[in-house]
Design an enzyme around this catalytic site. Structure first.
Site, PDB file in Angstrom:
ATOM      1  N   ASN A   9      45.319  32.268  72.090  1.00  0.00           N
ATOM      2  CA  ASN A   9      46.208  31.198  72.551  1.00  0.00           C
ATOM      3  C   ASN A   9      46.584  31.540  73.993  1.00  0.00           C
ATOM      4  O   ASN A   9      47.423  32.407  74.226  1.00  0.00           O
ATOM      5  CB  ASN A   9      47.461  31.134  71.659  1.00  0.00           C
ATOM      6  CG  ASN A   9      48.481  30.136  72.169  1.00  0.00           C
ATOM      7  OD1 ASN A   9      48.211  29.383  73.101  1.00  0.00           O
ATOM      8  ND2 ASN A   9      49.666  30.119  71.554  1.00  0.00           N
ATOM      9  N   TRP A  10      45.920  30.846  74.918  1.00  0.00           N
ATOM     10  CA  TRP A  10      46.176  31.159  76.331  1.00  0.00           C
ATOM     11  C   TRP A  10      47.533  30.656  76.801  1.00  0.00           C
ATOM     12  O   TRP A  10      47.958  30.978  77.915  1.00  0.00           O
ATOM     13  CB  TRP A  10      45.089  30.519  77.206  1.00  0.00           C
ATOM     14  CG  TRP A  10      43.761  31.212  77.173  1.00  0.00           C
ATOM     15  CD1 TRP A  10      43.379  32.241  76.365  1.00  0.00           C
ATOM     16  CD2 TRP A  10      42.637  30.905  78.003  1.00  0.00           C
ATOM     17  NE1 TRP A  10      42.083  32.599  76.642  1.00  0.00           N
ATOM     18  CE2 TRP A  10      41.601  31.799  77.640  1.00  0.00           C
ATOM     19  CE3 TRP A  10      42.387  29.970  79.008  1.00  0.00           C
ATOM     20  CZ2 TRP A  10      40.347  31.772  78.265  1.00  0.00           C
ATOM     21  CZ3 TRP A  10      41.136  29.952  79.617  1.00  0.00           C
ATOM     22  CH2 TRP A  10      40.140  30.844  79.249  1.00  0.00           C
ATOM     23  N   LYS A  11      48.191  29.815  75.982  1.00  0.00           N
ATOM     24  CA  LYS A  11      49.459  29.181  76.398  1.00  0.00           C
ATOM     25  C   LYS A  11      49.226  28.495  77.753  1.00  0.00           C
ATOM     26  O   LYS A  11      48.140  27.959  77.963  1.00  0.00           O
ATOM     27  CB  LYS A  11      50.594  30.211  76.415  1.00  0.00           C
ATOM     28  CG  LYS A  11      50.661  30.952  75.069  1.00  0.00           C
ATOM     29  CD  LYS A  11      51.888  31.760  74.872  1.00  0.00           C
ATOM     30  CE  LYS A  11      51.830  32.429  73.487  1.00  0.00           C
ATOM     31  NZ  LYS A  11      53.016  33.211  73.186  1.00  0.00           N
ATOM     32  N   HIS A  94      53.581  25.821  66.686  1.00  0.00           N
ATOM     33  CA  HIS A  94      53.883  27.106  67.326  1.00  0.00           C
ATOM     34  C   HIS A  94      55.388  27.201  67.600  1.00  0.00           C
ATOM     35  O   HIS A  94      56.030  26.204  67.925  1.00  0.00           O
ATOM     36  CB  HIS A  94      53.089  27.229  68.630  1.00  0.00           C
ATOM     37  CG  HIS A  94      53.111  28.607  69.195  1.00  0.00           C
ATOM     38  ND1 HIS A  94      54.186  29.096  69.898  1.00  0.00           N
ATOM     39  CD2 HIS A  94      52.205  29.613  69.130  1.00  0.00           C
ATOM     40  CE1 HIS A  94      53.931  30.348  70.248  1.00  0.00           C
ATOM     41  NE2 HIS A  94      52.740  30.688  69.799  1.00  0.00           N
ATOM     42  N   GLU A  96      56.954  28.236  70.087  1.00  0.00           N
ATOM     43  CA  GLU A  96      57.360  27.776  71.435  1.00  0.00           C
ATOM     44  C   GLU A  96      57.504  26.259  71.450  1.00  0.00           C
ATOM     45  O   GLU A  96      58.347  25.715  72.183  1.00  0.00           O
ATOM     46  CB  GLU A  96      56.352  28.277  72.488  1.00  0.00           C
ATOM     47  CG  GLU A  96      56.535  29.780  72.715  1.00  0.00           C
ATOM     48  CD  GLU A  96      55.313  30.507  73.226  1.00  0.00           C
ATOM     49  OE1 GLU A  96      54.336  29.859  73.644  1.00  0.00           O
ATOM     50  OE2 GLU A  96      55.337  31.758  73.186  1.00  0.00           O
ATOM     51  N   GLU A 162      53.818  34.207  62.723  1.00  0.00           N
ATOM     52  CA  GLU A 162      54.202  34.690  64.051  1.00  0.00           C
ATOM     53  C   GLU A 162      55.716  34.854  64.098  1.00  0.00           C
ATOM     54  O   GLU A 162      56.442  33.889  64.376  1.00  0.00           O
ATOM     55  CB  GLU A 162      53.765  33.689  65.119  1.00  0.00           C
ATOM     56  CG  GLU A 162      52.271  33.509  65.223  1.00  0.00           C
ATOM     57  CD  GLU A 162      51.850  33.090  66.628  1.00  0.00           C
ATOM     58  OE1 GLU A 162      51.013  33.789  67.196  1.00  0.00           O
ATOM     59  OE2 GLU A 162      52.372  32.102  67.158  1.00  0.00           O
ATOM     60  N   GLY A 168      55.478  37.817  72.648  1.00  0.00           N
ATOM     61  CA  GLY A 168      55.658  38.095  74.072  1.00  0.00           C
ATOM     62  C   GLY A 168      56.668  39.191  74.363  1.00  0.00           C
ATOM     63  O   GLY A 168      57.081  39.370  75.505  1.00  0.00           O
ATOM     64  N   SER A 208      52.585  39.934  69.842  1.00  0.00           N
ATOM     65  CA  SER A 208      52.316  41.209  70.507  1.00  0.00           C
ATOM     66  C   SER A 208      51.148  41.975  69.896  1.00  0.00           C
ATOM     67  O   SER A 208      51.185  43.209  69.801  1.00  0.00           O
ATOM     68  CB  SER A 208      53.584  42.071  70.549  1.00  0.00           C
ATOM     69  OG  SER A 208      54.583  41.426  71.336  1.00  0.00           O
ATOM     70  N   GLY A 229      48.252  36.021  72.019  1.00  0.00           N
ATOM     71  CA  GLY A 229      48.717  35.378  73.244  1.00  0.00           C
ATOM     72  C   GLY A 229      48.322  36.206  74.456  1.00  0.00           C
ATOM     73  O   GLY A 229      47.165  36.222  74.881  1.00  0.00           O
ATOM     74  N   GLY A 230      49.295  36.930  75.018  1.00  0.00           N
ATOM     75  CA  GLY A 230      49.103  37.657  76.270  1.00  0.00           C
ATOM     76  C   GLY A 230      47.823  38.489  76.331  1.00  0.00           C
ATOM     77  O   GLY A 230      47.093  38.444  77.336  1.00  0.00           O
TER      78      GLY A 230
END
Ligand code: 13P
Length: 252
Positions: A9-11, A94, A96, A162, A168, A208, A229-230
């Site tokens: 998930n590149w966001k 998600h 977010e 999640e 993050g 994470s 993600g990151g």
């Protein structure tokens, strides 16, 4: 057997010049014995990502979709439009989206249904906040949020656990915490979808995930993959996470 699934998930990250090298490396490094791999870039990068990944084993997905096929919904993109483009997956619900954009259990369920109607597979996200975990509500929150899967086709579904406090933050759930949540989600899926579908359901962990913790998280019997993600922004790190996962894991 459940084939493990590792999703990026590149966001709201990435840029056109870097996509080609990223996907070419991924295509070269991921073999047929590896887990299934999905990359979810922002909407604007989908056409170029689909072009580069065409004919490869890498699937491309979106990070959201609207629940209507078309209409006066400025700024939205429908599942039908994504399917027409060639996307195969969509991330729904998600945290977010829930936190910043007013996503509710009901709207997430509506998006997931629309995605499946368009033939897309859904990664349906659930997870508790730190406050909810600290007050012992984690499993109740997961049961409530996952009620949405009752109306979904298990053949086009993965669930992602999640925990909000792990996203993050660099503070991942421990493998035991992840396993407890995943086992609860699978039990819940058995009630809602039947034992066979629940046994085949892929439940991903997100929050994470890094190359250095992926092996221990993915060693848990109900952790069938990861939503990253990151660490997915760096293709080397993402490949390391993919290769930390078993290709398949025995179903229940
Ligand atoms: P991080 O891997 O950056 O914690 O993000 C997890 C996530 O939200 C994936 O959907």
């Amino acid at each position: 057997m459940r084939r493990c699934l590792i999703a990026a998930n590149w966001k709201m990250h990435g840029n056109v010049p870097s996509i080609q090298a990223y996907l070419e490396t991924l295509i070269e490094r991921v073999g047929s014995d590896d887990p299934e791999v999905v990359v979810c870039p922002p909407f604007t990068f989908l056409p170029v990502a689909l072009l580069i990944a065409s004919g490869s084993g890498i699937a491309i997905g979106s990070q959201n979709c609207h629940w209507e096929e078309k209409g006066a919904f400025t700024g939205e993109v429908s599942a039908t439009m994504l399917a027409e483009l060639g996307a195969r997956w969509v991330i729904v619900g998600h945290s977010e989206r829930r936190q910043h954009f007013g996503e509710t259990d009901a709207s997430a369920a509506a998006r997931a249904k629309a995605a499946q109607r368009a033939g897309l597979s859904v990664i349906f996200c659930v997870g508790e906040t730190l406050e909810q975990r600290d007050s012992g509500e984690t499993l109740a929150v997961l049961e409530r949020q996952s009620a949405a899967v009752a109306g979904l086709d298990p053949a086009l579904l993965a669930v992602a656990y999640e925990p909000v406090w792990a996203i993050g933050t660099g503070r991942n759930a421990t493998p035991a915490q992840a396993q407890e949540a995943h086992a609860t989600l699978r039990r819940r899926a058995a009630e809602l979808l039947g034992a066979e579908a629940a046994g085949a359901l892929r439940i991903l962990y997100g929050g994470s995930v890094k190359p250095n913790n992926a092996v221990s998280l993915l060693a848990e019997s109900d952790v069938d993959g990861a939503l990253v993600g990151g660490a997915s922004l760096d293709v080397e790190g993402f490949c390391a996470i993919i290769h930390a996962a078993p290709g398949h894991r025995p179903g229940v």
